[in-house]
Write an enzyme that holds these catalytic residues in place. Sequence first.
Site, PDB file in Angstrom:
ATOM      1  N   CYS A 133     -19.240   2.482   9.107  1.00 39.91           N
ATOM      2  CA  CYS A 133     -19.488   3.153  10.386  1.00 39.91           C
ATOM      3  C   CYS A 133     -20.766   2.705  11.091  1.00 39.91           C
ATOM      4  O   CYS A 133     -20.722   2.182  12.202  1.00 39.91           O
ATOM      5  CB  CYS A 133     -19.520   4.663  10.173  1.00 39.91           C
ATOM      6  SG  CYS A 133     -17.934   5.371   9.679  1.00 39.91           S
TER       7      CYS A 133
ATOM      8  N   LYS B 126     -18.882  10.066  19.335  1.00 38.02           N
ATOM      9  CA  LYS B 126     -18.811   9.449  18.011  1.00 38.02           C
ATOM     10  C   LYS B 126     -19.869   8.362  17.858  1.00 38.02           C
ATOM     11  O   LYS B 126     -20.616   8.323  16.867  1.00 38.02           O
ATOM     12  CB  LYS B 126     -17.408   8.861  17.803  1.00 38.02           C
ATOM     13  CG  LYS B 126     -17.272   7.942  16.603  1.00 38.02           C
ATOM     14  CD  LYS B 126     -17.494   8.667  15.283  1.00 38.02           C
ATOM     15  CE  LYS B 126     -17.238   7.725  14.110  1.00 38.02           C
ATOM     16  NZ  LYS B 126     -17.417   8.383  12.827  1.00 38.02           N
TER      17      LYS B 126
ATOM     18  N   LYS C 146       0.833  -1.205   0.000  1.00 39.91           N
ATOM     19  CA  LYS C 146       0.000   0.000   0.000  1.00 39.91           C
ATOM     20  C   LYS C 146       0.866   1.253   0.000  1.00 39.91           C
ATOM     21  O   LYS C 146       0.603   2.203  -0.737  1.00 39.91           O
ATOM     22  CB  LYS C 146      -0.931   0.014   1.220  1.00 39.91           C
ATOM     23  CG  LYS C 146      -1.837   1.229   1.297  1.00 39.91           C
ATOM     24  CD  LYS C 146      -2.603   1.290   2.603  1.00 39.91           C
ATOM     25  CE  LYS C 146      -3.701   0.262   2.647  1.00 39.91           C
ATOM     26  NZ  LYS C 146      -4.565   0.439   3.859  1.00 39.91           N
TER      27      LYS C 146
ATOM     28  N   ILE D 297     -33.956  10.813   6.577  1.00 39.35           N
ATOM     29  CA  ILE D 297     -35.293  10.219   6.639  1.00 39.35           C
ATOM     30  C   ILE D 297     -35.760   9.849   5.227  1.00 39.35           C
ATOM     31  O   ILE D 297     -36.946   9.944   4.908  1.00 39.35           O
ATOM     32  CB  ILE D 297     -36.328  11.118   7.356  1.00 39.35           C
ATOM     33  CG1 ILE D 297     -36.471  12.467   6.665  1.00 39.35           C
ATOM     34  CG2 ILE D 297     -35.965  11.296   8.809  1.00 39.35           C
ATOM     35  CD1 ILE D 297     -37.676  13.264   7.171  1.00 39.35           C
TER      36      ILE D 297
ATOM     37  N   THR E  84     -12.379   5.037  15.391  1.00 42.27           N
ATOM     38  CA  THR E  84     -13.572   4.923  16.229  1.00 42.27           C
ATOM     39  C   THR E  84     -13.352   3.814  17.244  1.00 42.27           C
ATOM     40  O   THR E  84     -13.193   2.651  16.878  1.00 42.27           O
ATOM     41  CB  THR E  84     -14.808   4.617  15.372  1.00 42.27           C
ATOM     42  OG1 THR E  84     -14.987   5.672  14.418  1.00 42.27           O
ATOM     43  CG2 THR E  84     -16.052   4.500  16.237  1.00 42.27           C
TER      44      THR E  84
ATOM     45  N   PHE F 156     -15.836  12.600  11.768  1.00 43.03           N
ATOM     46  CA  PHE F 156     -17.233  12.646  11.346  1.00 43.03           C
ATOM     47  C   PHE F 156     -17.283  12.864   9.838  1.00 43.03           C
ATOM     48  O   PHE F 156     -17.910  13.801   9.340  1.00 43.03           O
ATOM     49  CB  PHE F 156     -17.980  13.766  12.074  1.00 43.03           C
ATOM     50  CG  PHE F 156     -18.022  13.584  13.566  1.00 43.03           C
ATOM     51  CD1 PHE F 156     -18.964  12.768  14.155  1.00 43.03           C
ATOM     52  CD2 PHE F 156     -17.096  14.216  14.389  1.00 43.03           C
ATOM     53  CE1 PHE F 156     -19.005  12.584  15.542  1.00 43.03           C
ATOM     54  CE2 PHE F 156     -17.126  14.049  15.766  1.00 43.03           C
ATOM     55  CZ  PHE F 156     -18.086  13.228  16.340  1.00 43.03           C
ATOM     56  N   LEU F 157     -16.587  12.004   9.110  1.00 43.15           N
ATOM     57  CA  LEU F 157     -16.469  12.146   7.661  1.00 43.15           C
ATOM     58  C   LEU F 157     -17.528  11.313   6.957  1.00 43.15           C
ATOM     59  O   LEU F 157     -17.706  10.142   7.262  1.00 43.15           O
ATOM     60  CB  LEU F 157     -15.078  11.702   7.200  1.00 43.15           C
ATOM     61  CG  LEU F 157     -13.878  12.379   7.870  1.00 43.15           C
ATOM     62  CD1 LEU F 157     -12.578  11.753   7.371  1.00 43.15           C
ATOM     63  CD2 LEU F 157     -13.896  13.877   7.615  1.00 43.15           C
TER      64      LEU F 157
ATOM     65  N   GLY G  36     -25.538   0.891   5.329  1.00 37.28           N
ATOM     66  CA  GLY G  36     -24.360   0.024   5.266  1.00 37.28           C
ATOM     67  C   GLY G  36     -23.126   0.853   5.534  1.00 37.28           C
ATOM     68  O   GLY G  36     -23.172   1.867   6.226  1.00 37.28           O
TER      69      GLY G  36
END
Length: 454
Positions: free
Chosen positions: A266, A210, A35, A256, A121, A155-156, A263
């Site tokens: 997160c 979070k 990577k 809403i 997280t 919070f992406l 999915g």
Amino acid sequence: MKITIVGSGYVGLVTGACFSEVGIDVVCVDVDKKKIDNLNNGIIPIYEPGLEKMITRNMEKNRLSFSTSLADSISDSEVVFISVGTPPDEDGSADLKHVLAVARECGRTMDDYKLIVTKSTVPVGTSIKVKNAVQEELNKRKLDIPFDVASNPEFLKEGAAIDDFMKPDRIVVGTESERAEKLLNKLYKPFTLNGHPIIFMDIVSAEMTKYAANAMLATKISFINDIANLCEVVGADINNVRKGIGSDSRIGTKFIYPGIGYGGSCFPKDVQALIRTASENKYELQVLKAVEAVNTSQKLVLFNKINSHFKGDLRGKTIAVWGLSFKPQTDDMREAPSLQIIKELLAAGATVNAYDPVAAEEAKHHFGDTINYCEEQYEALIGADCLAVLTEWSEFKIPNFKIMKHLLNEAVVFDGRNIYDKEEMHNLGYQYSCIGVKTVQTKKETNKSLELVG
């Protein structure tokens, strides 16, 4: 100022690129040599709009680099962000082995003050484990080097991560020292010029924030899907209901929109982890358990509609699928509804022709050669008995319905994202089924029904 970010996945790459964009020297570290070699050669492992150009630009300016050596990278970095994966264990709890491995490596290699920040997280209480892991390694070295730990959850939104980082609604930081607070305040100053705040709090509260945020958003999605299913039963139109409740400022219009379930990396993981945290503390989160249950069943709603249309016999049928990723503007298929739906279609004996603008290569890791991968959206329709829309990519929203009708064996569309207008589909001669709205018959079928009544 120089920082090190450990983990070159989605969060690590976005964080590193955005910090370098404002002039900070950033080293992204990962144990995956392939990577890192690819990144150094300009090959980005994920799809995120704007990210590749930002990474290339800052590499050319020598503000962003990639390495496999944490020891070399943190020597002159004051801040180390931990952005490694925390996949769920079988019991739903977050796996912290990678986080704690980084913490121990910091303790083994640091030679002066470091602020170690968890960006991953992580469950409530992880900061204590991180702090203990660092201290244990320092004790082994018989060194008394000062350090701080902090929590800075991300919070992406996938597909809009660059804007979310560069122009955040808020930045949440959990600290336990004035030194750490000042350092993070300085680091984030360029991102608060739009007037949105850095919210400082204790570390435990930051960790909880979070999970609570994602759990609330997941709750809104499962709630509207539950109501949508009821709308179909009683004959109401969820699209009208959504507008009616969304105009209430206490509720709002975001999250809403009915569909086939949430999915991604997160919501499913964080809901499960929060349920697990509550259980470990002998508390039952009844609402969240229901949220998860609704989401699990919602992923089968569209398959059940397709199966019912073909009277429970999908053998020999070809289903065209538009959209594989869990949402638009990403190739992420983690917990994507498409995984469950296609699995059920294949198990029932159907053939699947699938098209997605960016997620085809990722899909091959899940499906191999069990489905047909199409290069273009209309190619998927050739000889298909119906179309199932699983992801609301923009290019699907105003298709050429005449071409579609010509290519499909039957003019039948199952819309898992409610992106088409039921009356328009009716007038065009389609049998149209979406979420939370009674299935629309074609004009021909409606006339037959009227003749029978007459």
